[in-house]
Design a protein around this motif. Structure first.
Motif, PDB file in Angstrom:
ATOM      1  N   TYR A 115       0.922  -1.168  -0.084  1.00  0.00           N
ATOM      2  CA  TYR A 115       0.056  -0.032  -0.123  1.00  0.00           C
ATOM      3  C   TYR A 115       0.915   1.141  -0.069  1.00  0.00           C
ATOM      4  CZ  TYR A 115      -3.390  -3.234   1.682  1.00  0.00           C
ATOM      5  OH  TYR A 115      -4.266  -4.662   1.524  1.00  0.00           O
ATOM      6  N   GLY A 116       0.513   2.223  -0.865  1.00  0.00           N
ATOM      7  CA  GLY A 116       1.390   3.300  -0.939  1.00  0.00           C
ATOM      8  C   GLY A 116       0.663   4.785  -1.334  1.00  0.00           C
ATOM      9  N   GLU A 117       1.487   5.602  -1.309  1.00  0.00           N
ATOM     10  CA  GLU A 117       0.834   6.854  -1.976  1.00  0.00           C
ATOM     11  C   GLU A 117       1.478   7.708  -2.915  1.00  0.00           C
ATOM     12  OE1 GLU A 117       0.243   9.727   1.413  1.00  0.00           O
ATOM     13  OE2 GLU A 117      -1.556   8.607   2.206  1.00  0.00           O
ATOM     14  N   TYR A 118       0.820   8.388  -3.792  1.00  0.00           N
ATOM     15  CA  TYR A 118       1.513   9.051  -4.897  1.00  0.00           C
ATOM     16  C   TYR A 118       0.669  10.482  -4.966  1.00  0.00           C
ATOM     17  CZ  TYR A 118      -1.978   7.449  -8.198  1.00  0.00           C
ATOM     18  OH  TYR A 118      -3.289   7.196  -8.872  1.00  0.00           O
ATOM     19  N   VAL A 119       1.335  11.525  -5.639  1.00  0.00           N
ATOM     20  CA  VAL A 119       0.828  12.740  -6.079  1.00  0.00           C
ATOM     21  C   VAL A 119       0.454  12.618  -7.477  1.00  0.00           C
ATOM     22  CG1 VAL A 119       1.105  15.162  -5.947  1.00  0.00           C
ATOM     23  CG2 VAL A 119       1.837  13.670  -4.272  1.00  0.00           C
ATOM     24  N   ASP A 120      -0.851  12.771  -8.071  1.00  0.00           N
ATOM     25  CA  ASP A 120      -1.305  12.540  -9.570  1.00  0.00           C
ATOM     26  C   ASP A 120      -0.693  14.022 -10.058  1.00  0.00           C
ATOM     27  OD1 ASP A 120      -3.318  14.583  -8.965  1.00  0.00           O
ATOM     28  OD2 ASP A 120      -4.862  13.185  -9.209  1.00  0.00           O
ATOM     29  N   LYS A 121      -0.994  13.993 -11.416  1.00  0.00           N
ATOM     30  CA  LYS A 121      -0.652  15.376 -12.339  1.00  0.00           C
ATOM     31  C   LYS A 121      -1.388  16.473 -11.687  1.00  0.00           C
ATOM     32  CE  LYS A 121      -4.144  13.819 -15.665  1.00  0.00           C
ATOM     33  NZ  LYS A 121      -3.928  13.420 -17.094  1.00  0.00           N
ATOM     34  N   ASN A 122      -2.655  16.277 -10.957  1.00  0.00           N
ATOM     35  CA  ASN A 122      -3.277  17.408 -10.476  1.00  0.00           C
ATOM     36  C   ASN A 122      -3.000  17.730  -8.975  1.00  0.00           C
ATOM     37  OD1 ASN A 122      -4.734  17.671 -12.949  1.00  0.00           O
ATOM     38  ND2 ASN A 122      -6.073  16.066 -12.298  1.00  0.00           N
ATOM     39  N   GLN A 123      -1.645  17.150  -8.834  1.00  0.00           N
ATOM     40  CA  GLN A 123      -1.255  17.559  -7.270  1.00  0.00           C
ATOM     41  C   GLN A 123      -2.234  16.983  -6.088  1.00  0.00           C
ATOM     42  OE1 GLN A 123       2.066  18.370  -6.962  1.00  0.00           O
ATOM     43  NE2 GLN A 123       1.806  18.223  -9.240  1.00  0.00           N
ATOM     44  N   VAL A 124      -2.861  16.091  -6.499  1.00  0.00           N
ATOM     45  CA  VAL A 124      -3.865  15.306  -5.495  1.00  0.00           C
ATOM     46  C   VAL A 124      -3.371  14.170  -5.097  1.00  0.00           C
ATOM     47  CG1 VAL A 124      -6.186  14.245  -5.175  1.00  0.00           C
ATOM     48  CG2 VAL A 124      -5.787  16.230  -6.740  1.00  0.00           C
ATOM     49  N   ARG A 125      -3.202  13.812  -3.583  1.00  0.00           N
ATOM     50  CA  ARG A 125      -2.543  12.851  -3.108  1.00  0.00           C
ATOM     51  C   ARG A 125      -3.520  11.594  -3.292  1.00  0.00           C
ATOM     52  NH1 ARG A 125       0.283  13.496   2.317  1.00  0.00           N
ATOM     53  NH2 ARG A 125       1.930  13.704   0.634  1.00  0.00           N
ATOM     54  N   ARG A 126      -3.008  10.603  -3.581  1.00  0.00           N
ATOM     55  CA  ARG A 126      -3.712   8.977  -3.942  1.00  0.00           C
ATOM     56  C   ARG A 126      -3.281   7.881  -3.324  1.00  0.00           C
ATOM     57  NH1 ARG A 126      -8.354  10.646  -6.952  1.00  0.00           N
ATOM     58  NH2 ARG A 126      -7.830  12.166  -8.531  1.00  0.00           N
ATOM     59  N   GLN A 127      -3.969   7.135  -2.902  1.00  0.00           N
ATOM     60  CA  GLN A 127      -3.465   5.770  -2.477  1.00  0.00           C
ATOM     61  C   GLN A 127      -3.637   4.756  -3.498  1.00  0.00           C
ATOM     62  OE1 GLN A 127      -5.778   4.889   0.928  1.00  0.00           O
ATOM     63  NE2 GLN A 127      -4.839   6.447   2.353  1.00  0.00           N
ATOM     64  N   ALA A 128      -2.620   3.936  -3.535  1.00  0.00           N
ATOM     65  CA  ALA A 128      -2.444   2.816  -4.363  1.00  0.00           C
ATOM     66  C   ALA A 128      -2.133   1.570  -3.643  1.00  0.00           C
ATOM     67  CB  ALA A 128      -1.262   3.168  -5.329  1.00  0.00           C
ATOM     68  N   THR A 129      -2.923   0.409  -4.134  1.00  0.00           N
ATOM     69  CA  THR A 129      -2.569  -0.933  -3.958  1.00  0.00           C
ATOM     70  C   THR A 129      -1.933  -1.607  -4.985  1.00  0.00           C
ATOM     71  OG1 THR A 129      -4.545  -0.745  -2.459  1.00  0.00           O
ATOM     72  CG2 THR A 129      -3.586  -2.988  -2.942  1.00  0.00           C
ATOM     73  N   THR A 130      -0.877  -2.270  -4.660  1.00  0.00           N
ATOM     74  CA  THR A 130       0.028  -2.989  -5.677  1.00  0.00           C
ATOM     75  C   THR A 130       0.439  -4.266  -5.216  1.00  0.00           C
ATOM     76  OG1 THR A 130       0.920  -0.822  -6.299  1.00  0.00           O
ATOM     77  CG2 THR A 130       2.188  -2.719  -7.034  1.00  0.00           C
ATOM     78  N   ILE A 131       0.477  -5.232  -6.104  1.00  0.00           N
ATOM     79  CA  ILE A 131       1.035  -6.563  -6.143  1.00  0.00           C
ATOM     80  C   ILE A 131       2.430  -6.609  -6.350  1.00  0.00           C
ATOM     81  CG2 ILE A 131       0.695  -9.013  -6.534  1.00  0.00           C
ATOM     82  CD1 ILE A 131      -1.831  -7.551  -5.272  1.00  0.00           C
TER      83      ILE A 131
END
Length: 145
Positions: A115-131
């Motif tokens: 589980y992690g976070e990233y900042v999208d192109k609109n500078q919105v913080r998003r959460q991401a689930t990755t295998i």
């Protein structure tokens, strides 16, 4: 003998010292198995200063029969598709997957959840689930005799 006894005493002291949680080591499991179809050809990305990563999506389907009656009676069959983001960091596996895994391939992925976070192109913080894949296999085709 003295070293062994000293090591055992230290391990016990670490195990029972509950005030410092960073010293307590215990086993845990983070394991995932997915069998599904690849959504698009893998891409390889490299962030500056890091090793490359191969990324692709994998679809898994869940099917169930809804409605009244027994299992043998016809009913409405529903299906739900779940998309998973798969990342491969392991050098050999990363390169083989990039070269041979293709859109539509049916594969088995074994790895762990991240589980992690990233900042999208609109500078919105998003959460991401990755295998995070440790193994990728084409499932064996079984035939009945």
């Amino acid at each position: 003998m003295l070293r062994s006894a000293s090591a055992q005493i230290i391990r016990q002291a670490v195990r029972y010292r509950s005030t410092d949680a960073s010293l307590i080591l215990e086993r845990s499991i983070n394991r995932v198995q997915l069998l599904g179809r690849v959504g698009q050809d893998p891409v390889m990305r490299q962030v500056e200063g890091r090793n490359p990563v191969t990324i692709f999506s994998l679809a898994t389907n869940e099917m169930w029969r809804s409605g009244e009656g027994e299992m043998s009676s016809p009913g409405d069959i529903s299906q739900k598709t779940t998309w998973h983001r798969v990342s491969i960091f392991k050098p050999g596996l990363r390169d083989v997957a990039y070269q041979y895994v293709k859109k539509g391939s049916r594969i088995l992925v074994e790895g762990k959840l991240d589980y992690g976070e990233y900042v999208d192109k609109n500078q919105v913080r998003r959460q991401a689930t990755t295998i995070i894949a440790g193994q990728v296999k084409h499932p064996h085709k079984h035939t009945r005799a």
